[in-house]
Design a protein around this motif. Structure first.
Motif, PDB file in Angstrom:
ATOM      1  N   PHE A 174       0.839  -1.190   0.000  1.00 51.37           N
ATOM      2  CA  PHE A 174       0.000   0.000   0.000  1.00 51.37           C
ATOM      3  C   PHE A 174       0.881   1.249   0.000  1.00 51.37           C
ATOM      4  CE2 PHE A 174      -2.485  -3.273   2.174  1.00 51.37           C
ATOM      5  CZ  PHE A 174      -3.691  -3.199   1.495  1.00 51.37           C
ATOM      6  N   ARG A 175       0.344   2.337  -0.551  1.00 49.16           N
ATOM      7  CA  ARG A 175       1.026   3.625  -0.512  1.00 49.16           C
ATOM      8  C   ARG A 175       0.423   4.462   0.599  1.00 49.16           C
ATOM      9  NH1 ARG A 175       1.594   5.634  -6.834  1.00 49.16           N
ATOM     10  NH2 ARG A 175       3.135   4.068  -7.482  1.00 49.16           N
TER      11      ARG A 175
ATOM     12  N   ARG B 193       0.308  11.657  -2.308  1.00 53.30           N
ATOM     13  CA  ARG B 193       1.234  10.620  -1.870  1.00 53.30           C
ATOM     14  C   ARG B 193       2.233  11.189  -0.862  1.00 53.30           C
ATOM     15  NH1 ARG B 193       4.924   6.681  -5.797  1.00 53.30           N
ATOM     16  NH2 ARG B 193       5.830   5.427  -4.114  1.00 53.30           N
ATOM     17  N   VAL B 194       2.468  10.434   0.208  1.00 50.20           N
ATOM     18  CA  VAL B 194       3.405  10.863   1.247  1.00 50.20           C
ATOM     19  C   VAL B 194       4.810  10.432   0.851  1.00 50.20           C
ATOM     20  CG1 VAL B 194       4.066  10.617   3.669  1.00 50.20           C
ATOM     21  CG2 VAL B 194       1.642  10.707   3.039  1.00 50.20           C
TER      22      VAL B 194
END
Length: 351
Positions: free
Chosen positions: A31-32, A41-42
């Protein structure tokens, strides 16, 4: 095969040019991390703790920290120049029976392949010699800034190199062992033996990663806006009495037929024990000679009668299934048909 290391396999005075490639792959779901507010997105940045400057890869070096907190810089050139014969050579120094290797010590497996056509003959020679001897070769090699202990064994037409944990890396199992004295009766052991026989040999090829499949089905349902897959049902009633739990497990394994022995175990039906059967099972575990006269626990000592003891409950279970009516069978059939469909949908959407 993508090579992760190349060098020579030294077998006495025979040197075999070889290359290593991974023997396994992973279908682990990844997982992102995202910002919940806007789904951005981190990302992580490496910064210097002294001046808070954001660093690029080329700005980062390595250093060894001594016990008195002194940093000693070590460059890539320093590591490449280390006087290690194992940097480019796997030196076979001895042989072991595979049975002598503790499974806990085994680490990552790799395929060991000849690096050129000229290496084919000595490669096959070593493979056949290991096959004939029934042993595995032991050696060391350096890879990715570490030296590894390795086991080399034949597998079909190839040689497999499996890295090993160093002996002093193995933790003592004493803390994991049960505390105090635990006694197990002969009847409990006999029922456990009967359960092992009833479940039969495990076919590893039939096992599947149901977690990954469930995540794929979940993602597909979210993309299509359909109903999310239903959560798994709660497990059946727990049987506190060990003898009753063993007997119930034997009944289920024998009465369930092929479904109860499936790799995933998901096809087995859990039958809650009635009060009368719970009392009867409790008497078996506490009734002394009476337990010996009842079911598999008493008869297996007379020459394998434990298996026959499991057949009566199996017939009863089969009779109950027959009397259950077509409604239950139809419901089960719908569930069985729906599950593969969900998996296929997940693969199409996420592949």
């Amino acid at each position: 095969m993508r090579s992760v290391w190349s060098g020579n396999l030294a077998f006495g005075l025979v040197s075999i040019p070889v290359k290593l490639g991974s023997a396994v792959s992973s279908h682990k779901i990844s997982f992102r991390q995202v910002h919940e507010a806007d789904q951005g997105r981190v990302r992580y940045q490496k910064t210097c703790e002294l001046d808070d400057q954001v660093l690029a890869t080329e700005d980062i070096g390595r250093a060894f920290e001594t016990p008195d907190d002194e940093l000693v810089e070590v460059t890539d050139a320093d590591l490449k120049a280390l006087p290690l014969p194992t940097a480019k050579t796997i030196e076979v120094s001895g042989f072991l029976d595979l049975s002598a290797i503790d499974a806990v010590q085994l680490d990552t497996p790799y395929f060991l392949a000849p690096a050129s056509p000229a290496a084919d003959k000595p490669y096959v020679l070593m493979r056949e010699a290991l096959t004939r001897s029934g042993k595995a070769a032991v050696g060391k090699f350096a890879m990715r800034n570490s030296e590894h202990l390795a086991l080399i064994r034949p597998r079909d037409d190839v040689l497999v190199l499996q890295t090993l944990h160093w002996p002093d890396e193995l933790n003592s199992p004493t803390e994991a062992a049960p505390r105090g004295k635990v006694s197990v009766s002969d009847n409990e052991l006999r029922l456990a033996d009967t359960l092992i026989d009833a479940l039969g040999e495990a076919d590893l090829a039939g096992y599947q990663d149901e977690y990954a499949q469930a995540v794929e089905a979940l993602v597909a349902a979210k993309l299509e806006g359909t109903e999310l897959p239903a959560p798994a049902g709660e497990p059946g009633a727990k049987v506190v009495d060990l003898m009753a739990a063993l007997q119930a497990s034997v009944d289920r394994a024998k009465g369930g037929g092929a479904d109860s022995g499936s790799a995933g175990g998901g096809g087995a039906t859990v039958h809650e024990l009635s009060q009368s059967r719970k009392k009867g099972a409790a008497k078996k575990s506490t009734g002394g000679s009476g337990a010996g006269r009842s079911g598999a626990a008493g008869k297996s000592a007379e020459g394998g009668a434990a298996k026959s003891a499991g057949k009566k409950p199996a017939k009863k279970a089969a009779a109950k299934k027959t009397a259950a009516g077509s409604g239950t069978r139809a419901s089960a059939a719908k569930k069985a048909a729906a599950k593969p469909a969900a998996k296929k949908t997940g693969r199409r959407r996420t592949g």
